[in-house]
Design a protein around this motif. Structure first.
Motif, mmCIF file in Angstrom:
data_model
loop_
_atom_site.group_PDB
_atom_site.id
_atom_site.type_symbol
_atom_site.label_atom_id
_atom_site.label_comp_id
_atom_site.label_asym_id
_atom_site.label_seq_id
_atom_site.Cartn_x
_atom_site.Cartn_y
_atom_site.Cartn_z
ATOM 1 N N UNK A 49 0.529 -1.078 -0.359
ATOM 2 C CA UNK A 49 0.240 -0.153 0.019
ATOM 3 C C UNK A 49 0.747 1.302 0.179
ATOM 4 N N UNK A 50 2.181 1.049 -0.464
ATOM 5 C CA UNK A 50 2.591 2.237 0.510
ATOM 6 C C UNK A 50 4.252 2.053 -0.543
ATOM 7 N N UNK A 51 4.031 2.087 -2.079
ATOM 8 C CA UNK A 51 4.552 2.434 -2.536
ATOM 9 C C UNK A 51 5.554 3.662 -3.277
ATOM 10 N N UNK A 52 6.856 3.481 -4.048
ATOM 11 C CA UNK A 52 7.715 4.683 -3.858
ATOM 12 C C UNK A 52 6.846 6.229 -4.412
ATOM 13 N N UNK A 53 6.825 7.304 -3.174
ATOM 14 C CA UNK A 53 5.977 8.585 -3.576
ATOM 15 C C UNK A 53 4.985 8.388 -2.611
ATOM 16 N N UNK A 54 4.547 7.415 -1.718
ATOM 17 C CA UNK A 54 3.658 7.632 -0.780
ATOM 18 C C UNK A 54 4.718 7.685 0.158
ATOM 19 N N UNK A 55 5.538 7.396 0.696
ATOM 20 C CA UNK A 55 5.903 7.532 2.071
ATOM 21 C C UNK A 55 7.863 7.590 1.712
ATOM 22 N N UNK A 56 8.305 8.209 2.750
ATOM 23 C CA UNK A 56 9.528 7.963 1.965
ATOM 24 C C UNK A 56 10.832 8.391 4.014
ATOM 25 N N UNK A 57 11.653 8.074 3.963
ATOM 26 C CA UNK A 57 12.487 8.156 4.934
ATOM 27 C C UNK A 57 13.576 8.850 4.889
ATOM 28 N N UNK A 58 13.573 10.344 5.631
ATOM 29 C CA UNK A 58 14.618 10.924 5.508
ATOM 30 C C UNK A 58 15.842 10.359 5.582
ATOM 31 N N UNK A 59 16.754 11.219 5.798
ATOM 32 C CA UNK A 59 18.324 10.503 4.998
ATOM 33 C C UNK A 59 19.076 12.074 6.337
ATOM 34 N N UNK A 60 20.054 11.143 7.181
ATOM 35 C CA UNK A 60 20.296 11.162 7.702
ATOM 36 C C UNK A 60 20.677 12.948 8.568
ATOM 37 N N UNK A 61 21.127 13.559 7.004
ATOM 38 C CA UNK A 61 20.676 15.616 6.995
ATOM 39 C C UNK A 61 20.026 16.051 7.115
ATOM 40 N N UNK A 62 18.179 14.966 6.210
ATOM 41 C CA UNK A 62 17.392 16.183 6.357
ATOM 42 C C UNK A 62 16.719 15.921 8.028
ATOM 43 N N UNK A 63 17.485 14.943 8.696
ATOM 44 C CA UNK A 63 16.961 15.094 9.961
ATOM 45 C C UNK A 63 17.435 15.821 11.191
ATOM 46 N N UNK A 78 18.791 12.508 19.391
ATOM 47 C CA UNK A 78 19.260 11.316 20.108
ATOM 48 C C UNK A 78 18.738 10.276 18.795
ATOM 49 N N UNK A 79 18.142 10.078 18.174
ATOM 50 C CA UNK A 79 17.041 8.792 17.741
ATOM 51 C C UNK A 79 17.904 7.948 16.418
ATOM 52 N N UNK A 80 17.974 6.748 16.571
ATOM 53 C CA UNK A 80 18.878 5.960 15.573
ATOM 54 C C UNK A 80 17.742 5.866 14.766
ATOM 55 N N UNK A 81 16.820 6.100 14.840
ATOM 56 C CA UNK A 81 15.661 5.596 13.839
ATOM 57 C C UNK A 81 15.772 7.013 13.108
ATOM 58 N N UNK A 82 15.498 6.828 11.538
ATOM 59 C CA UNK A 82 14.929 8.277 10.723
ATOM 60 C C UNK A 82 13.221 8.482 10.591
ATOM 61 N N UNK A 83 13.081 9.627 10.890
ATOM 62 C CA UNK A 83 11.780 9.991 10.692
ATOM 63 C C UNK A 83 11.308 9.262 9.180
#
Length: 182
Positions: A49-63, A78-83
């Motif tokens: 239900x979430x192909x490319x363009x429907x959700x993306x993970x932020x890069x370290x820089x974007x975070x 300090x989260x180890x997971x990118x939003x």
């Protein structure tokens, strides 16, 4: 029953990343009344239900930029997971998974907000190309009404006026809103 989701509450949460208007997973979770892990679990459990363009993970820089520019995201420092970021299509799909009453109300408010922003953006782009003054005035009036809906939703006022002035490269737009008590 929770409070009604207000348009202006959503407007402040929509940010632009990768030239796309998005909501960050933590904001989506708060709006929907669930935990961020529930949002991400729903995405993980429904990859079709979430192909490319429907959700993306932020890069370290974007975070990092997100944390630096938006105080509400300090907890991500300090989260180890990118939003994850949800554009409009991803939010629609998420709505098919989360079925609570609050999720339905939030989805409707999100859809309305994205729609108004899209309409306003389209009007602003069109304004600079229109030469006919009457057509320009009509489009400016419609834009003013959209701005009023976004900025002034359900505002209880007396006979006061609110002026919104926007300066575009080719024209200056001023719209006055006058409301009476409801």
């Amino acid at each position: 029953m929770s409070d009604i989701i207000k348009l202006e509450d959503l407007q402040d949460r929509i940010i632009e990343i990768r030239e796309r208007k998005v909501l960050i997973d933590a904001d989506v979770a708060e709006i929907y009344g669930v935990e961020t892990r529930d949002i991400n679990k729903a995405v993980g459990n429904n990859p079709d239900k979430f192909p490319d363009g429907y959700v993306f993970e932020l890069s370290d820089k974007e975070k990092r930029e997100l944390v630096e520019n938006f105080h509400r995201f300090n907890r991500l420092k300090h989260s180890t997971v990118n939003p994850k970021a949800f554009p409009e299509k991803g939010l629609y799909m998420l709505a098919t998974i989360l079925k609570s009453q609050q999720a339905v109300r939030a989805t409707l408010a999100i859809i309305e907000t994205f729609s108004k922003i899209r309409d306003l953006s389209r009007n602003i782009k069109t304004l600079s190309n229109i030469k006919d003054k009457t057509e320009q005035q009509n489009l400016m009036q419609k834009s003013g009404e959209i701005i009023a809906e976004i900025l002034d939703d359900d505002l209880q006022t007396t006979d006061t006026e609110t002026s919104i002035e926007l300066n575009f490269a080719v024209l200056k737009f001023k719209h006055t809103i006058k409301k009476k008590n409801k």
